[in-house]
Enzyme design. Sequence first.
Site, PDB file in Angstrom:
ATOM      1  N   ASP A 136       0.810  -1.214   0.000  1.00 46.36           N
ATOM      2  CA  ASP A 136       0.000   0.000   0.000  1.00 46.36           C
ATOM      3  C   ASP A 136       0.846   1.268   0.000  1.00 46.36           C
ATOM      4  O   ASP A 136       0.597   2.200  -0.768  1.00 46.36           O
ATOM      5  CB  ASP A 136      -0.917  -0.017   1.233  1.00 46.36           C
ATOM      6  CG  ASP A 136      -2.025   1.005   1.151  1.00 46.36           C
ATOM      7  OD1 ASP A 136      -1.718   2.210   1.271  1.00 46.36           O
ATOM      8  OD2 ASP A 136      -3.192   0.629   0.971  1.00 46.36           O
ATOM      9  N   TRP A 165      -5.778   1.209   0.484  1.00 50.63           N
ATOM     10  CA  TRP A 165      -5.910   0.327  -0.681  1.00 50.63           C
ATOM     11  C   TRP A 165      -5.831  -1.141  -0.257  1.00 50.63           C
ATOM     12  O   TRP A 165      -6.486  -1.996  -0.849  1.00 50.63           O
ATOM     13  CB  TRP A 165      -4.858   0.667  -1.724  1.00 50.63           C
ATOM     14  CG  TRP A 165      -4.838   2.119  -2.049  1.00 50.63           C
ATOM     15  CD1 TRP A 165      -3.756   2.962  -2.048  1.00 50.63           C
ATOM     16  CD2 TRP A 165      -5.955   2.944  -2.426  1.00 50.63           C
ATOM     17  NE1 TRP A 165      -4.110   4.242  -2.385  1.00 50.63           N
ATOM     18  CE2 TRP A 165      -5.465   4.260  -2.626  1.00 50.63           C
ATOM     19  CE3 TRP A 165      -7.306   2.700  -2.605  1.00 50.63           C
ATOM     20  CZ2 TRP A 165      -6.295   5.315  -2.995  1.00 50.63           C
ATOM     21  CZ3 TRP A 165      -8.142   3.758  -2.969  1.00 50.63           C
ATOM     22  CH2 TRP A 165      -7.632   5.040  -3.169  1.00 50.63           C
ATOM     23  N   ASP A 166      -5.030  -1.446   0.760  1.00 46.83           N
ATOM     24  CA  ASP A 166      -5.021  -2.805   1.308  1.00 46.83           C
ATOM     25  C   ASP A 166      -6.399  -3.166   1.857  1.00 46.83           C
ATOM     26  O   ASP A 166      -6.895  -4.282   1.653  1.00 46.83           O
ATOM     27  CB  ASP A 166      -3.988  -2.917   2.433  1.00 46.83           C
ATOM     28  CG  ASP A 166      -2.623  -3.359   1.942  1.00 46.83           C
ATOM     29  OD1 ASP A 166      -2.565  -4.137   0.978  1.00 46.83           O
ATOM     30  OD2 ASP A 166      -1.618  -2.924   2.513  1.00 46.83           O
ATOM     31  N   ILE A 167      -7.000  -2.241   2.591  1.00 46.74           N
ATOM     32  CA  ILE A 167      -8.316  -2.508   3.171  1.00 46.74           C
ATOM     33  C   ILE A 167      -9.347  -2.730   2.070  1.00 46.74           C
ATOM     34  O   ILE A 167     -10.129  -3.693   2.109  1.00 46.74           O
ATOM     35  CB  ILE A 167      -8.723  -1.350   4.099  1.00 46.74           C
ATOM     36  CG1 ILE A 167      -7.793  -1.307   5.322  1.00 46.74           C
ATOM     37  CG2 ILE A 167     -10.177  -1.488   4.533  1.00 46.74           C
ATOM     38  CD1 ILE A 167      -7.950  -0.070   6.177  1.00 46.74           C
ATOM     39  N   GLY A 170      -8.791  -6.138   0.460  1.00 47.02           N
ATOM     40  CA  GLY A 170      -9.276  -7.244   1.268  1.00 47.02           C
ATOM     41  C   GLY A 170     -10.780  -7.405   1.177  1.00 47.02           C
ATOM     42  O   GLY A 170     -11.304  -8.525   1.049  1.00 47.02           O
TER      43      GLY A 170
END
Length: 411
Positions: A136, A165-167, A170
């Site tokens: 991210d 962006w990771d969240i 996911g």
Amino acid sequence: MNPPGPLDGLRVVESTSFVAGPLAGMTLAQMGAEVIRLDPVGGPADAGRWPLDRRGRSLFWAGLNKGVRSVALDFRTPEGQELASALVTAPGAGGGLFVDNTIGRDFFSYEALSRRRPDLVHVHIQGHPDGRPAMDYAVNPLYGVPMLTRHVDIERPVNHVLPAWDIATGLLAVSGLLAGLQRRHADGSGSRIDLALADVAAAHVAHLGWLAEAADRGRDRPRLGNHMFGAFGVDFPCADDRRVIAVAITRQQWRDLVRLTDNVAVFDALAASTGADFDVEGERFEHRALIEAVLAPWFARRTAAEVLEAARGTRVMVGEFRSPKEVVDAYRRGEESPVLTEVEHAGGAMLTATLPLRWGGAYVEPRPAPTLGADTEWALGELLGLTDRQIGGLTERGVITRPFNPTNGNR
């Protein structure tokens, strides 16, 4: 004790690390799925990632892996690879669901696994769509966000600490997996679903119109500091040196803010002299500096608590800037949402959160993260039918390991 969740009866296998993949697995588990992590025998790459508790155990890992099971295998051995593949493709109507973000493990590829189970639904999380790794904090600068979040007086870009962006990746992985499952229910087919972190960042920046704006105008948006783009919202210092942010997006919110701060006559006069229609969101943005200057004295004469109390019952959105420690203190006073809660961690209690979704008005009670390998013998026996003697042999050969805490090596 939680009642059966909406995904009760599903079995998802995941082999992931860091944010996006574990968040996907934890979300599925909190909605009732049985989620089985496949971990390397020495512990996953993020097992010791900061923040750590005072004994050196990873709060990061414990927070993002709540409610899942852990199977520890030596992926370097043919036996370990075979066991991992067998667990992913184990029979059962609710199985054959796999999420991974591994690189270079061909036995986890869709091609290899779908030969064993053609109806496999496989979500593969990547860094870049061409297979290059990414995270991210390195992707975020690629799409201009740090250039927008820096203060007006600072040239250096600010790369925010939230792995947004990771969240998003996911949660999109969860959506993709469930969409693939729905297709399997419809026609019996499997799905290969690839999801790149960089694509998620690019897509959402574009969805918000930020790239279209730059393309249309031929220039970048000016730096705004804490001013909200396109409407009125900015932070104000209060009499007790705390800061609050006040936001008025709709016309009614704006009118409530004007009445709250006793500035009706002032803004009527300014509208007459400038020709501005402050009821229009965009015009409030264009006159943001003027509005800020008019409102600032009202906030400066009051403490943050007094501002929040005065705004109660109005449509004005006011938020106080707080540190994480202040949130903890408020939680301990019983002032926070029940989404924040505690789970067992290393013999004590750890402050964390449960699933924000409320089913029938109730939050799910979270379960703690597993000890590494805690469910290895159960999975090999229950799902693959191995005998105690066979499992003992795998232990002797180092293909599996006894349960231990991966963040400090205690077995």
